[in-house]
Design a protein around this motif. Structure first.
Motif, PDB file in Angstrom:
ATOM      1  N   ALA C 247       0.840  -1.203   0.000  1.00 34.63           N
ATOM      2  CA  ALA C 247       0.000   0.000   0.000  1.00 34.63           C
ATOM      3  C   ALA C 247       0.875   1.254   0.000  1.00 34.63           C
ATOM      4  CB  ALA C 247      -0.923  -0.010   1.209  1.00 34.63           C
ATOM      5  N   ALA C 248       1.848   1.282   0.911  1.00 32.25           N
ATOM      6  CA  ALA C 248       2.722   2.447   0.996  1.00 32.25           C
ATOM      7  C   ALA C 248       3.532   2.590  -0.295  1.00 32.25           C
ATOM      8  CB  ALA C 248       3.660   2.304   2.194  1.00 32.25           C
ATOM      9  N   TRP C 249       3.984   1.458  -0.823  1.00 30.87           N
ATOM     10  CA  TRP C 249       4.832   1.528  -2.005  1.00 30.87           C
ATOM     11  C   TRP C 249       4.048   2.000  -3.231  1.00 30.87           C
ATOM     12  CZ3 TRP C 249       9.592   2.391  -2.047  1.00 30.87           C
ATOM     13  CH2 TRP C 249      10.291   2.340  -3.273  1.00 30.87           C
ATOM     14  N   ARG C 250       2.796   1.603  -3.319  1.00 28.22           N
ATOM     15  CA  ARG C 250       1.982   2.089  -4.447  1.00 28.22           C
ATOM     16  C   ARG C 250       1.815   3.605  -4.328  1.00 28.22           C
ATOM     17  NH1 ARG C 250       3.593  -1.770  -7.207  1.00 28.22           N
ATOM     18  NH2 ARG C 250       2.805  -0.524  -8.923  1.00 28.22           N
ATOM     19  N   ALA C 251       1.735   4.088  -3.081  1.00 26.13           N
ATOM     20  CA  ALA C 251       1.647   5.537  -2.883  1.00 26.13           C
ATOM     21  C   ALA C 251       2.936   6.210  -3.348  1.00 26.13           C
ATOM     22  CB  ALA C 251       1.370   5.849  -1.413  1.00 26.13           C
ATOM     23  N   VAL C 252       4.063   5.561  -3.021  1.00 28.76           N
ATOM     24  CA  VAL C 252       5.348   6.119  -3.452  1.00 28.76           C
ATOM     25  C   VAL C 252       5.381   6.191  -4.977  1.00 28.76           C
ATOM     26  CG1 VAL C 252       7.839   5.710  -3.563  1.00 28.76           C
ATOM     27  CG2 VAL C 252       6.618   5.392  -1.405  1.00 28.76           C
ATOM     28  N   LYS C 253       4.875   5.178  -5.604  1.00 28.47           N
ATOM     29  CA  LYS C 253       4.916   5.170  -7.066  1.00 28.47           C
ATOM     30  C   LYS C 253       3.973   6.207  -7.675  1.00 28.47           C
ATOM     31  CE  LYS C 253       6.573   1.771  -9.212  1.00 28.47           C
ATOM     32  NZ  LYS C 253       7.089   0.514  -9.762  1.00 28.47           N
ATOM     33  N   LYS C 254       3.059   6.703  -6.832  1.00 29.59           N
ATOM     34  CA  LYS C 254       2.184   7.778  -7.296  1.00 29.59           C
ATOM     35  C   LYS C 254       2.662   9.143  -6.799  1.00 29.59           C
ATOM     36  CE  LYS C 254      -0.727   5.743  -9.954  1.00 29.59           C
ATOM     37  NZ  LYS C 254      -2.142   5.425  -9.881  1.00 29.59           N
ATOM     38  N   GLY C 255       3.885   9.191  -6.269  1.00 28.36           N
ATOM     39  CA  GLY C 255       4.439  10.496  -5.947  1.00 28.36           C
ATOM     40  C   GLY C 255       4.726  10.763  -4.484  1.00 28.36           C
ATOM     41  N   ALA C 256       4.260   9.907  -3.580  1.00 29.65           N
ATOM     42  CA  ALA C 256       4.565  10.116  -2.164  1.00 29.65           C
ATOM     43  C   ALA C 256       6.051   9.814  -1.939  1.00 29.65           C
ATOM     44  CB  ALA C 256       3.701   9.214  -1.293  1.00 29.65           C
ATOM     45  N   LEU C 257       6.596  10.356  -0.854  1.00 27.71           N
ATOM     46  CA  LEU C 257       8.019  10.166  -0.582  1.00 27.71           C
ATOM     47  C   LEU C 257       8.229   9.140   0.519  1.00 27.71           C
ATOM     48  CD1 LEU C 257       9.165  13.906  -0.573  1.00 27.71           C
ATOM     49  CD2 LEU C 257       9.080  12.316  -2.505  1.00 27.71           C
ATOM     50  N   MET C 258       9.265   8.329   0.349  1.00 28.05           N
ATOM     51  CA  MET C 258       9.614   7.329   1.364  1.00 28.05           C
ATOM     52  C   MET C 258      10.769   7.895   2.182  1.00 28.05           C
ATOM     53  SD  MET C 258       9.153   4.456   2.770  1.00 28.05           S
ATOM     54  CE  MET C 258       8.201   3.221   1.976  1.00 28.05           C
ATOM     55  N   ALA C 259      10.493   8.117   3.482  1.00 25.39           N
ATOM     56  CA  ALA C 259      11.491   8.789   4.304  1.00 25.39           C
ATOM     57  C   ALA C 259      12.315   7.812   5.130  1.00 25.39           C
ATOM     58  CB  ALA C 259      10.801   9.792   5.234  1.00 25.39           C
ATOM     59  N   ASN C 260      13.580   8.070   5.202  1.00 28.74           N
ATOM     60  CA  ASN C 260      14.511   7.307   6.043  1.00 28.74           C
ATOM     61  C   ASN C 260      14.343   5.796   5.955  1.00 28.74           C
ATOM     62  OD1 ASN C 260      15.489   9.726   7.007  1.00 28.74           O
ATOM     63  ND2 ASN C 260      14.159   9.705   8.823  1.00 28.74           N
ATOM     64  N   PRO C 261      14.207   5.222   4.777  1.00 29.72           N
ATOM     65  CA  PRO C 261      13.930   3.782   4.725  1.00 29.72           C
ATOM     66  C   PRO C 261      15.043   2.919   5.318  1.00 29.72           C
ATOM     67  CG  PRO C 261      14.428   4.639   2.533  1.00 29.72           C
ATOM     68  CD  PRO C 261      14.276   5.819   3.438  1.00 29.72           C
ATOM     69  N   CYS C 262      16.232   3.486   5.503  1.00 34.36           N
ATOM     70  CA  CYS C 262      17.326   2.655   6.011  1.00 34.36           C
ATOM     71  C   CYS C 262      17.244   2.423   7.505  1.00 34.36           C
ATOM     72  CB  CYS C 262      18.679   3.252   5.646  1.00 34.36           C
ATOM     73  SG  CYS C 262      19.118   4.674   6.654  1.00 34.36           S
ATOM     74  N   TYR C 263      16.394   3.169   8.217  1.00 32.62           N
ATOM     75  CA  TYR C 263      16.312   2.978   9.675  1.00 32.62           C
ATOM     76  C   TYR C 263      15.499   1.734  10.005  1.00 32.62           C
ATOM     77  CZ  TYR C 263      17.890   7.860  10.333  1.00 32.62           C
ATOM     78  OH  TYR C 263      18.584   9.034  10.353  1.00 32.62           O
ATOM     79  N   THR C 264      16.192   0.706  10.390  1.00 35.20           N
ATOM     80  CA  THR C 264      15.539  -0.556  10.708  1.00 35.20           C
ATOM     81  C   THR C 264      15.888  -0.933  12.131  1.00 35.20           C
ATOM     82  OG1 THR C 264      16.124  -1.183   8.474  1.00 35.20           O
ATOM     83  CG2 THR C 264      15.217  -2.898   9.875  1.00 35.20           C
ATOM     84  N   GLN C 265      14.893  -1.287  12.921  1.00 33.41           N
ATOM     85  CA  GLN C 265      15.233  -1.710  14.272  1.00 33.41           C
ATOM     86  C   GLN C 265      15.421  -3.221  14.330  1.00 33.41           C
ATOM     87  OE1 GLN C 265      12.604  -1.379  17.984  1.00 33.41           O
ATOM     88  NE2 GLN C 265      14.342  -0.041  18.344  1.00 33.41           N
ATOM     89  N   ILE C 266      16.583  -3.588  14.854  1.00 32.99           N
ATOM     90  CA  ILE C 266      16.892  -5.004  15.026  1.00 32.99           C
ATOM     91  C   ILE C 266      16.735  -5.303  16.501  1.00 32.99           C
ATOM     92  CG2 ILE C 266      18.612  -6.772  14.554  1.00 32.99           C
ATOM     93  CD1 ILE C 266      18.322  -5.254  12.039  1.00 32.99           C
TER      94      ILE C 266
END
Lengths: 251, 227, 666
Positions: C247-266
């Motif tokens: 859902a989020a990725w389809r939004a990105v493909k329609k122009g929304a921005l994906m912020a800080n995707p590298c922050y992953t909690q382990i």
């Protein structure tokens, strides 16, 4: 370990469905669903249709997994969902029969997947406390006895998986319904509309086509969260009281 | 639909009917057994026949007995209707039957009930009907101003036939199983469940379920083997 | 590169939210009736938002791919939920919760948002109690608290080990109530496959009915995404099997921005991987580190012996054990924050000291806790000189009271008895701090598209503190979005009911159908699952607990190749017009691959170590994370661009109320 699986295959609600046999190689450390993953991988490689089953969290809390293993919902282990059942409880050479939860109120979607939306409709009929966001008083305004709160929690631990219905010889949903009625009725916040809730939830439950409770206790034994049938007694009490001594004068 | 109808047509309401009529019948069985134990008296039927006379002529008892017939029928028919609903709630049965965790008797109350009902019909045809309408010999006991029907004689004749004794024993086994589940179940349906007293209900229920059918079964056995 | 405007209101930090609420635009009740809102997702954020919007009078349509709203993965949260109630009188306050969250997030979150979160945290508890959530209580009947995640106050409310479940059921019940009134229309087993824009505004979604395969168009005045995090890009994670980024990725493909995707909690305490068939990882609550000691054998020979089963952990002498957390971080010891503990475990295993067959596990040992509790408990029973047996008996009793259910779960999964032998644990992907970029209103850069809960890039900066995810999800859904959505909707009251058969809708629908047909048309030989596993391995290896430029560049290439192979060789059995879980997975994995690429790119571009993002090039001599505040005190938000590749945009973070410090746990 080598296993023979006898799995119920049914392509949609209208299909008659039948048992089919499969062979699979599993290891002790696998969970039951991982064993099915292995089978599905095998089937896909043979370009066959994999076995459909509901699953999600795989840590025993979401209530999605729903199969009957050797005649027992969630398999032979006590207080264990299918996803938490591990293959070390089976032996090399075992034959395992896997079927969907069966009840008229839970029609089969495909293979081992059933439609449990009847449960959602029971909750919608009254399984809540009528409070809008922002209306709440301070959390500590109403003290609740620790024991009462714990009993309410025991009932609230229900994961809505439907094993109680699957286990019941009558496909009754009384354990599920009573767990919600109990959870809310025990708390002062929920007791306010307790009578209405018992009435409307039982009415919805009856409408969905579940059987009647005949106190066999199978639900309690098979419930992965060990919900007690004392909740059913509580619902009976609530229902009786709300029917003959309701504070609502209308009707 | 008013509240009364709605209540007694709901799943829980209908179960409550089973519970209440069941509990009434449980009380009746105690009284019935106490009365019937007169058969064991070695008095040539005096105590039993006068007891039977009292039971069939007393106005109050007669009124209660109509209630009893009604409750038996209600319990039986409601039970069968519920069993039908329950059976049809799962049209597609499980392939594997190895997983039944509930007691056999709890799952087969309807079958047990039908057995008991069939037994009851035979039992009533044999004695109750004959007492009410049939031709029984009359006996006159000393100290009584009028003769009474000799039901005792009829019972003695019946219980000297092995097949009747066997049916009675089988009937009581069915009753035992029915009560074994039914006694505690009636309280659960009424909403009586608490960690403190539920174990007591269960124990009393088990003792009751053993003693009552055992008492009833002893009568034909005693008459057949001892008398 | 554009500078992003977070639209943070003016004023003192502590007054911003109150003042803003008091002056923001409202939608009148008669207009609310005519305004439709789509909410995707029914976890804590989605369900609470849908319920609240319904209560307010909006017409809401809510979607979930599950069979019931109650299955969302918020349900699996164990520990608790933070709130600045200060019920324990231990000096907690809104400011302290705000400060802890900012610091815990390694100074990479937006001050105003975090402060608002701390402000509404108290209301959440009140609301949940009123809904019937059975929080733990004291004998006096009042709410109990515990301390969680290494903070100095007891502000965590909990419901046994099932806090997430109880909160979700509360929200689910509130949602069910609105469904019953007809205010909310519930669509279960529906997956969002595209976002529809009209004149630049989010006006609807395209969904697939997962039972029948039917593609549907749903229109509304705005769209809210509460679709969770993307941890499953790693294949193995503590997320549920169904969690996905689609859902989020389809939004990105329609122009929304994906912020800080590298922050992953382990998360440091998970049950280790036991084999290649493994489908998911199970979290063991962080609370175990209160009493468990983490160690590995010092000698390689002992490690070997453990792995081949000739030696048992308890037979290794005390001096041959390396309690590496206690050694490296004497001040915090076993209680260092999640990112630090996870990295240390990786380092221990990388140096060849891992204690299971795969070499990827460390011990979490309760023996000394059992001894300690056993002795004190024996003393309470009047035994001053207890023998070993008595100590063990009492000690195990105490440990069982505290962690009984966790020990039971561990034994169920591994078959080992943790009372007798140390647990084996290893870090696993748990939560993603990154997500859709949103402004103060929780609105993305696409007007009318809102993101809430884990789905947005949120308030946790580069690292999330324990018991804060539930808080954020419910804050967004109950107390923030229902207000801020009015800022957008108040301008939409003249827009009549949206039609779902406009060219934009038909086009989006067509694109979805083509995407599905395309994936079937590949008709290759490999299962979706095998691609997903491979992607996970790449991500874990090169973009997991620690990253470096070389590895990340390699990963970029590997992912691109894998993506190409996927579209060349994937095989989907069955038909599109039926219940087909393989098709669902395929669409999700395709999106994960694109996301994976952006994650790697983000990690490569963030030339510093912060929170969940550890770059090996940027560490101190002692191996600790080194931030670069001068160049990277900003949010990186990625725009998808098919031609040029992803474009990096920046939101500068202003810290006016806290001072940026080095996090030290020495």
């Amino acid at each position: 370990m080598k296993l023979t699986l006898q799995i119920w295959r049914q392509n949609g609600p209208q299909d008659k469905g039948k048992i089919e046999n499969y062979q699979v190689d599993a290891t002790e450390e696998m969970s039951f669903l991982e064993m099915l993953d292995v089978l599905n991988q095998q089937l896909i490689e043979e370009k066959k249709d994999p076995v459909a089953f509901d699953h999600d969290c795989r840590e025993g809390i979401c209530g999605a997994c729903s199969m009957v293993i050797n005649g027992r919902p969630h398999g032979p282990q006590k207080a264990t969902t299918t996803c938490q059942l591990h293959m070390r409880h089976f032996k090399d050479g075992d034959t395992i029969v896997i079927e969907p939860f069966r009840a008229n109120a839970f029609p089969v979607v495909k293979d081992l997947v059933v439609d449990r939306s009847a449960f959602d409709r029971i909750i919608q009929s009254g399984g809540y406390i009528s409070v809008n966001t922002g209306q709440a008083p301070d959390g500590n305004d109403i003290p609740i006895e620790k024991g009462i709160s714990a009993t309410a929690f025991d009932a609230a631990a229900c994961i809505g998986c439907g094993a109680c219905v699957a286990a019941c010889p009558n496909a009754s949903a009384m354990l599920f319904t009573s767990a919600k009625v109990s959870h809310l009725a025990l708390l002062p916040q929920g007791a306010v509309e307790g009578e209405r809730r018992a009435q409307s939830m039982v009415a919805q439950m009856d409408k969905e086509g579940f059987g009647f409770c005949s106190n066999t206790g199978a639900c309690e034994i098979e419930c992965p969260k060990e919900i007690s049938i004392s909740n059913i007694a509580r619902l009976n009490r609530q229902y009786l009281k709300s029917s003959i001594a309701s504070s609502e004068i209308n009707e | 639909m008013n509240w009364f109808l709605r209540f007694f047509t709901s799943s829980i309401g209908r179960k409550l009917i089973m519970s209440l009529t069941g509990l009434f019948l449980i009380v009746f069985l105690v009284i019935h057994l106490i009365g019937n134990l007169q058969l064991l008296n070695d008095d040539n039927g005096l105590s039993f026949n006068t007891y039977a006379y009292f039971m069939t002529t007393n106005g109050l008892i007669k009124t209660v007995s109509y209630g009893l017939y009604l409750f038996i029928l209600l319990h039986a028919f409601q039970g069968i209707l519920i069993a039908k609903v329950n059976k049809s709630s799962r049209k597609n049965r499980y392939v594997s039957n190895q997983g039944q965790v509930a007691n056999w008797e709890s799952r087969n109350m309807a079958i047990l009930g039908i057995l008991i009902f069939a037994f009851l019909l035979m039992h009533m045809g044999d004695f109750w009907l004959k007492m009410k309408m049939g031709q029984l010999d009359m006996v006159k006991y000393d100290g009584y101003d009028h003769p009474v029907k000799d039901l005792y004689g009829r019972v003695s004749i019946a219980f000297n036939q092995l097949w009747i004794v066997a049916i009675y024993v089988i009937g009581q086994i069915a009753l035992y199983l029915h009560l074994k589940h039914g006694f505690a179940s009636a309280f659960q349906t009424l909403g009586w469940n608490h960690p403190k007293y539920t174990p007591l209900i269960k124990s009393v229920g088990l003792v009751y379920a053993i003693l009552i059918p055992l008492g009833f079964a002893l009568i034909p056995l005693y008459i057949y083997f001892v008398k | 590169m554009k500078k992003l405007d977070p639209k943070v209101p003016e004023g003192r930090l502590a007054d911003k939210w109150t003042d803003y609420k008091g002056t923001m635009n409202l939608v009148a009740p008669n207009n609310k009736r005519n305004i439709e809102v789509i909410v995707v997702g029914t976890g804590l954020a989605g369900a609470s938002a849908a319920a609240t919007l319904g209560e307010l009078g909006y017409k809401v349509k809510v979607f979930t791919f599950h069979d019931s709203p109650r299955r969302a993965h918020s349900i699996a949260a164990q520990g608790g939920i933070n709130a600045a109630k200060n019920y324990q009188n231990d000096g907690d306050s809104i400011y302290r919760l705000f400060y802890d969250t900012i610091k815990g997030g390694d100074y990479r979150s937006r001050e105003a948002n975090v402060h608002r979160l701390a402000e509404v945290s108290a209301n959440i508890i009140d609301q949940c109690v009123a809904q019937g959530v059975p929080f733990a209580r004291e004998y006096g009947g009042l709410l109990a608290n515990r301390s969680f995640g290494g903070v100095q106050v007891s502000r965590t409310f909990y419901a046994r080990g099932q806090t997430g479940q109880q909160l979700l059921i509360g929200a689910y019940q509130a949602l069910s109530r609105q469904v019953a009134t007809g205010q909310v229309e519930l669509h279960t087993r529906h997956e969002m496959l595209d976002l529809v824009l009209e004149e630049g505004k989010a006006r609807g979604i395209i969904t697939r009915n997962l039972v029948t395969g039917e593609i549907e168009r749903h229109a509304a005045h705005c769209v809210v995404l509460g679709t969770g995090g993307y941890g499953n890009v790693f294949y193995l994670s503590t997320n549920a099997m169904g969690c996905n980024v689609t859902a989020a990725w389809r939004a990105v493909k329609k122009g929304a921005l994906m912020a800080n995707p590298c922050y992953t909690q382990i998360h440091p305490t998970c049950i280790p991987v036991s084999g290649s068939y493994q489908s998911k990882l199970t979290l063991m609550s962080e609370s175990l580190r209160n009493d468990g000691r983490v160690w590995v054998p010092k000698k390689k020979s002992d490690v070997e012996a453990i792995r081949n089963g000739s030696l048992k952990a308890k037979d290794i002498a005390e001096e041959d054990r390396d309690y590496y957390l206690e050694r490296r971080y004497p001040a915090f010891g076993n209680l260092v924050p999640r990112d630090v503990a996870s990295r240390a475990a990786k380092q221990a295993c990388d140096s060849g000291h891992g204690v299971n067959k795969t070499g990827l596990a460390v011990f979490l040992d309760f023996a000394s806790a059992i001894q300690r509790y056993g002795k004190s408990e024996a003393f309470k029973h009047g035994i001053t000189d207890p023998d070993q047996e008595t100590i063990l008996k009492y000690g195990e009793q105490v440990v069982e009271q505290k962690y009984g259910n966790l020990f039971e779960m561990y034994e169920k999964i591994t078959g080992d008895d943790p009372y007798k032998t140390p647990m084996k644990i290893y870090p696993a992907v748990h939560y993603t701090m990154g997500g859709l970029w949103v402004d103060y209103n929780l609105e993305t850069n696409v007007p009318g598209l809102f993101a809430i809960g884990e789905c947005n890039f949120s308030d946790h900066g580069a690292n999330r503190l324990g018991a804060s995810a539930l808080m954020q999800g419910l804050a967004d859904g109950y107390f923030v979005l229902p207000y801020t959505i009015g800022q957008f909707l108040s301008h939409e009251i003249r827009v009549p009911k949206l039609k779902n058969d406009s060219p934009a809708f038909l086009e989006a629908e067509k694109a979805v159908v083509e995407r599905i047909d395309g994936i079937f048309a590949v008709n290759g030989n490999k299962s979706v699952e095998s691609f997903h596993r491979e992607l996970g391995l790449i991500m874990w290896e090169y973009c997991g607990m620690s990253r470096n430029a070389e590895g990340l560049k390699k990963a970029q290439k590997l992912i691109q190749d894998l993506r190409a192979e996927f579209h060349r060789d994937v095989f989907i059995p069955g038909d599109k017009n039926e219940y087909n879980p393989e098709l669902e997975k395929a669409l999700r994995v395709a999106d994960f691959m694109e996301l994976g690429e952006v994650m790697v790119l983000d990690a490569l571009n963030r030339e510093e170590s912060a929170g969940g993002h550890f770059r090996e090039e940027y560490q101190t001599a002692e191996g600790e994370a080194m931030r670069n505040d001068e160049d990277f005190t900003h949010v990186a938000a990625w725009e998808w661009n098919e031609e040029s590749g992803p474009i990096r945009h920046v939101e500068e973070l202003q810290f006016e109320n806290v001072e940026l410090k080095v996090r030290s746990y020495k």
